[in-house]
Motif scaffolding. Structure first.
Motif, short mmCIF file in Angstrom:
data_model
loop_
_atom_site.label_atom_id
_atom_site.label_comp_id
_atom_site.label_asym_id
_atom_site.label_seq_id
_atom_site.Cartn_x
_atom_site.Cartn_y
_atom_site.Cartn_z
N ARG A 70 0.84 -1.21 0.00
CA ARG A 70 0.00 0.00 0.00
C ARG A 70 0.87 1.26 0.00
O ARG A 70 0.56 2.25 -0.67
CB ARG A 70 -0.90 0.03 1.23
N ARG A 130 -7.92 -8.02 2.59
CA ARG A 130 -8.93 -7.03 2.97
C ARG A 130 -8.58 -6.36 4.29
O ARG A 130 -8.75 -5.14 4.44
CB ARG A 130 -10.31 -7.71 3.07
N PHE A 156 -7.28 -3.23 1.63
CA PHE A 156 -7.55 -3.32 0.20
C PHE A 156 -8.99 -3.75 -0.03
O PHE A 156 -9.56 -4.51 0.76
CB PHE A 156 -6.63 -4.34 -0.48
N THR A 157 -9.56 -3.29 -1.13
CA THR A 157 -10.83 -3.79 -1.61
C THR A 157 -10.57 -4.73 -2.78
O THR A 157 -9.96 -4.33 -3.77
CB THR A 157 -11.74 -2.64 -2.09
N GLN A 163 -11.29 -6.42 -6.02
CA GLN A 163 -12.13 -6.07 -7.16
C GLN A 163 -12.52 -7.29 -7.99
O GLN A 163 -13.62 -7.36 -8.52
CB GLN A 163 -11.39 -5.08 -8.07
N ALA A 174 -6.85 -6.00 -6.51
CA ALA A 174 -7.38 -5.25 -5.37
C ALA A 174 -6.84 -3.83 -5.42
O ALA A 174 -5.80 -3.57 -6.02
CB ALA A 174 -7.00 -5.92 -4.06
N HIS A 175 -7.58 -2.92 -4.79
CA HIS A 175 -7.17 -1.52 -4.74
C HIS A 175 -7.17 -1.05 -3.28
O HIS A 175 -8.01 -1.48 -2.50
CB HIS A 175 -8.10 -0.64 -5.57
N VAL A 223 -8.09 0.96 -0.10
CA VAL A 223 -9.32 1.66 0.28
C VAL A 223 -9.06 3.16 0.38
O VAL A 223 -8.04 3.57 0.94
CB VAL A 223 -9.82 1.13 1.63
#
Length: 219
Positions: free
Chosen positions: A141, A192, A196-197, A199, A216-217, A219
């Motif tokens: 991140r 998570r 991260f979300t 996708q 994932a991206h 949050v």
């Protein structure tokens, strides 16, 4: 996902030191050779990297075999690996591709780069063997730019309760024999919980072990 744009593979020279599909020591998967040229090893790796652009960091890159899979739109690749043996193979592989590739001798949990410098971070068979996968994801991140993307291809605990129990029971022995791999980790939950979300995710079995592959991206 955008269509995969392949880069012409280089024909291996007689003295080339080529990777053999080793993200980590516990999970070698052979490269494919077609008409004398290196091909992307396994469709899963190709899918993992499909559509990437810009600057990419690969944490726990192993022997650099996925360098044959990156789309032509990727401008720069940074491979992060701590094992000296794998680093030397990765350096040789990086010398044979037309895109700028940098090799960092570092652990995935502590990458010596500024914040927010990468468009994407790739984790492939790393989170299952990391002593603290949350720390690795926190570092991912940090080095991702705002709106950047995490690509993951990892072992995951089976959705079958009986198999999940078996994986948990085998983990102590499996981990000692397979480079620290923990096949019973709930990898998606860990991703998570690290902020991260998820996708997109694809579940599948490879060599009878459950895997997840997705994006994932932060949050």
């Amino acid at each position: 996902m955008a269509a995969f744009a392949s880069r012409p593979a280089q024909s291996p020279s007689a003295d080339a030191h080529l990777g053999y599909g080793m993200e980590q020591f516990h999970h070698p998967r052979p490269v494919r050779i077609r008409d004398g040229a290196l091909m992307c090893p396994t469709p899963q790796r190709e899918l993992l990297l499909r559509g990437l652009t810009g600057r990419v960091a690969e944490l726990g890159a192993g022997d650099g075999v996925k360098l044959t899979c990156y789309p032509a739109q990727v401008q720069e690749i940074t491979l992060v690996e701590e094992d000296p043996f794998l680093l030397e193979i990765a350096r040789a592989a990086a010398a044979d591709i037309p895109v700028a590739a940098h090799i960092l001798a570092a652990i995935p949990a502590n990458v010596p780069v500024p914040d927010g410098v990468f468009d994407a971070v790739v984790c492939s068979l790393v989170l299952c063997s990391a002593p603290d996968p949350q720390t690795v994801l926190t570092e991912a991140r940090r080095i991702l730019r705002p709106g950047g993307e995490l690509r993951f291809y990892e072992h995951v605990r089976s959705s079958n309760p009986a198999l999940a129990l078996t994986e948990a029971m085998l983990t102590p022995l499996w981990s000692r024999a397979a480079g620290g791999c923990h096949p019973a980790r709930d990898t998606l939950s860990i991703i998570r919980q690290a902020g991260f979300t998820v996708q997109r995710v694809h579940r599948f079995a490879f060599d009878h072990v459950s895997h997840v592959l997705g994006t994932a991206h932060p949050v």
